[in-house]
Design an enzyme around this catalytic site. Sequence first.
Site, PDB file in Angstrom:
ATOM      1  N   GLU A  83       0.839  -1.200   0.000  1.00  0.00           N
ATOM      2  CA  GLU A  83       0.000   0.000   0.000  1.00  0.00           C
ATOM      3  C   GLU A  83       0.867   1.241   0.000  1.00  0.00           C
ATOM      4  OE1 GLU A  83      -1.561  -0.475   4.394  1.00  0.00           O
ATOM      5  OE2 GLU A  83      -1.551   1.630   3.812  1.00  0.00           O
ATOM      6  N   CYS A 117      -3.355  -3.090   4.338  1.00  0.00           N
ATOM      7  CA  CYS A 117      -2.470  -4.161   4.808  1.00  0.00           C
ATOM      8  C   CYS A 117      -2.864  -5.528   4.273  1.00  0.00           C
ATOM      9  CB  CYS A 117      -2.462  -4.188   6.331  1.00  0.00           C
ATOM     10  SG  CYS A 117      -2.044  -2.598   7.042  1.00  0.00           S
ATOM     11  N   HIS A 247      -2.753  -9.958  12.007  1.00  0.00           N
ATOM     12  CA  HIS A 247      -2.163  -8.723  11.493  1.00  0.00           C
ATOM     13  C   HIS A 247      -1.938  -7.810  12.693  1.00  0.00           C
ATOM     14  CE1 HIS A 247      -1.313  -5.076   9.467  1.00  0.00           C
ATOM     15  NE2 HIS A 247      -2.408  -4.492   9.910  1.00  0.00           N
ATOM     16  N   LYS A 252      -0.819  -4.599  21.265  1.00  0.00           N
ATOM     17  CA  LYS A 252      -1.987  -4.549  22.148  1.00  0.00           C
ATOM     18  C   LYS A 252      -3.247  -5.041  21.433  1.00  0.00           C
ATOM     19  CE  LYS A 252      -3.661  -3.347  26.190  1.00  0.00           C
ATOM     20  NZ  LYS A 252      -3.052  -3.718  27.467  1.00  0.00           N
ATOM     21  N   ASN A 326       4.715  -1.868  12.768  1.00  0.00           N
ATOM     22  CA  ASN A 326       3.714  -2.219  11.767  1.00  0.00           C
ATOM     23  C   ASN A 326       4.369  -2.234  10.394  1.00  0.00           C
ATOM     24  OD1 ASN A 326       1.444  -2.699  10.278  1.00  0.00           O
ATOM     25  ND2 ASN A 326       0.373  -0.818  10.844  1.00  0.00           N
ATOM     26  N   SER A 359      -7.531  -2.072   6.234  1.00  0.00           N
ATOM     27  CA  SER A 359      -8.541  -1.033   6.411  1.00  0.00           C
ATOM     28  C   SER A 359      -9.250  -0.739   5.096  1.00  0.00           C
ATOM     29  CB  SER A 359      -7.893   0.241   6.948  1.00  0.00           C
ATOM     30  OG  SER A 359      -7.445   0.028   8.264  1.00  0.00           O
TER      31      SER A 359
END
Lengths: 465, 465
Positions: A83, A117, A247, A252, A326, A359
């Site tokens: 992306e 992603c 992913h 967290k 990430n 997303s």
Amino acid sequence: MAKNVGILAMEIYFPPTFVQQEALEAHDGASKGKYTIGLGQDCLAFCTEVEDVISMSLTVVTSLLEKYQIDPKQIGRLDVGSETVIDKSKSIKTFLMQIFEKCGNTDIEGVDSTNACYGGTAALFNCVNWVESSSWDGRYGIVVCTDSAVYAEGPARPTGGAAAIAMLIGPDAPIAFESKLRGSHMSHVYDFYKPNLASEYPVVDGKLSQTCYLFALDTCYKYFCHKYEKLEGKQFSLSDADYFVFHSPYNKLVQKSFARLLFNDFMRNASSIDDIAKEKLGPFSSLTGDESYQSRDLEKASQQVSKPLYDAKVQPTTLIPKQVGNMYTASLYAAFASLLHNKNSGLAGKRVLLFSYGSGLTATLFSLRLHEGQHPFSLSNIATVMDVAGKLKSRHEFPPEKFVETMKLMEHRYGANDFVTSKDCSLLSPGTYYLTEVDSKYRRFYAKKDGKCTACENGSVVNGH
Amino acid sequence: MAKNVGILAMEIYFPPTFVQQEALEAHDGASKGKYTIGLGQDCLAFCTEVEDVISMSLTVVTSLLEKYQIDPKQIGRLDVGSETVIDKSKSIKTFLMQIFEKCGNTDIEGVDSTNACYGGTAALFNCVNWVESSSWDGRYGIVVCTDSAVYAEGPARPTGGAAAIAMLIGPDAPIAFESKLRGSHMSHVYDFYKPNLASEYPVVDGKLSQTCYLFALDTCYKYFCHKYEKLEGKQFSLSDADYFVFHSPYNKLVQKSFARLLFNDFMRNASSIDDIAKEKLGPFSSLTGDESYQSRDLEKASQQVSKPLYDAKVQPTTLIPKQVGNMYTASLYAAFASLLHNKNSGLAGKRVLLFSYGSGLTATLFSLRLHEGQHPFSLSNIATVMDVAGKLKSRHEFPPEKFVETMKLMEHRYGANDFVTSKDCSLLSPGTYYLTEVDSKYRRFYAKKDGKCTACENGSVVNGH
């Protein structure tokens, strides 16, 4: 049809330059533990001006071919997920063709797959389907996930990261797809997107994105269980898979996700849920879906109940995402690489579930069945080749000030033309590709550190240099 | 494995707004015939401020489902090909999910495929492979090609255009793939690309791009013939296919391409080449590859020799590309739609070869075998549903001044936020989606003309509106 199609081999690359989340907290004036405990992250890797998604993918594909001794002529398909758009038309895949053109192999299908992603998972499914289709010609496929995740100054910045992963695809794989076990959820939503084309930074609604992620996970799990039950004639629960890979935009959310799956099992009255769990989760059974996503008490209780299972089935997957950050499309597969690194041949016979989220949104929960495999395509050799420990150990820590300075330079460079880079590759390992120049026509040039050849030496009639 | 997988049904949409190439020539002060004969183009369709690649794809998918009476629940995969990037992360596919979410179907695989004009072909191959793979669940796939081709003022501007095409994919198709007959050529080259992220316009090296196109065609044809010969045990030549469909940035290149294939047959000493052709092409047999791409005399001679065959095997494919212009990913399939329109049930039993080209570059020559099929998935019904003649007839001609004015407004709007459009849909047919607003967070809103519902009415927890 080809049998046990899946991942034969893997390689991972991440920039050697990183910043400690603890140092970043202090630098940003954030409360202590906000990034390390609040996000669950340790370090953040980033590209300096000499690296980008194209250089990283050139590096990782070259390394994959070399380390597993694959002749570039044996490749019949190459799919890229990313992306990180550097060009809106020309695919990253075409840059990688430089590696194969040198050997006279230009008959290689596949282009770039794009949806946040999830692009890497789309690329992987497409490549696996190709091997199982009538258009397969017996050669291997390669799937590349490559991304540089950068955010504007502010609360999202510590959730950055960068990496590239290459996977060799073919039949009789040690990491085989259970293709009938798959649930997807795809929907139109504006949780994270990149509409400001002149900026590298996304527009992010963090709270919405987290809810979307968990809602998509619930929905995929529901479809997945339904398909499993139809196929196997018995209920599916967390006890039916050995490891769960998520992913990971930050750790967290991975903790919350696994707890959410356990809550799903509780709500479905799965046999795997014991009396203690039933008691602790009981008070939340009457929540509506919307309420359940907002309830901090449920979050706390389900994380507490799931902790022992998390440590056994998820924790071994978290190393690289916590240390690198990430990696967008590479994030899920870096988590899977962490599992291979931690458990390697111990994974033979195990079932691993993977949850891919992009997303916008697109999400799939899918299943892999692992076998030790034959050298060089064995679980233990893949772990050896990836050398995760070695790569993490040889990194160079940057102070936050230098990280911020680099981000500023990269903002300035984004979408720019007519510049040369410092060409400083002193921190890069031998064999790493790096950006040397973007000319006045926006054409990008790369060199290979200590390499005998560069990626830009072809000279056919169609060579635009 | 599913048999005869391919295209079951098709629908095409192009904006009702167009400009005559002849009028544009005069307006631009170009020499008479420069666009009409030099490029071989008649008209150019373009999006006004109320249309874009998302609205066009919403329109064409909705229409496909309605006209062939497909329940949205029967769709298991949706692949989009486009190079018109409105968002660098969120896929066009996720916008189309609005159509399916309303029916509770969110388990639909597939994302966007990107490499210039080739993205649609990549999407099509991926969808066909899915139906042939073990992950196929028995439902239909949909492939969407959607693009708006616009160029900066100057010589490339008349090669613009806009359209969206939707194709329903499944087994037992009237338009079936011959998947073993396929040749690809993929390579790293800067012939046409979009590195200036803040502009909708590409960087184009027209001369290089044309050479790349023809070189890729030669290479694909070489691979294709090789595979055919290995499989069938006899030489392939132009006489072994009934129709040839080319990606058509402008018609003149299609004429050159077919002539080039005939020159290939001559050089390979194919039995289909008669004595007259041998005599006319003889003087060029000693040219090097590079020389042959530059030789105007060869171009002239080969076009002359191929003219009768071109009229029979290519001319029926050129209607929509000449009337609508370059549609990027949709261009090849609009040419194929022209063939269905012109020959419909007469195509039963015929073999059609398609050449897909995307700058950067990626190219494939592939083969389809046509059968009449069962209603509603029959060649004649597809031609009836598409109603190409009706759609062309009901268009509205704009004077060049108004076209240029629209381009200026669109430049201004590109990548912008916080605006509402005129919402003027007076020129659009009932059922057409149109853009109403882009809000301060860059979220895009669409409405449907005369529709009872809009695309934006979902209200789940993950709805970001």
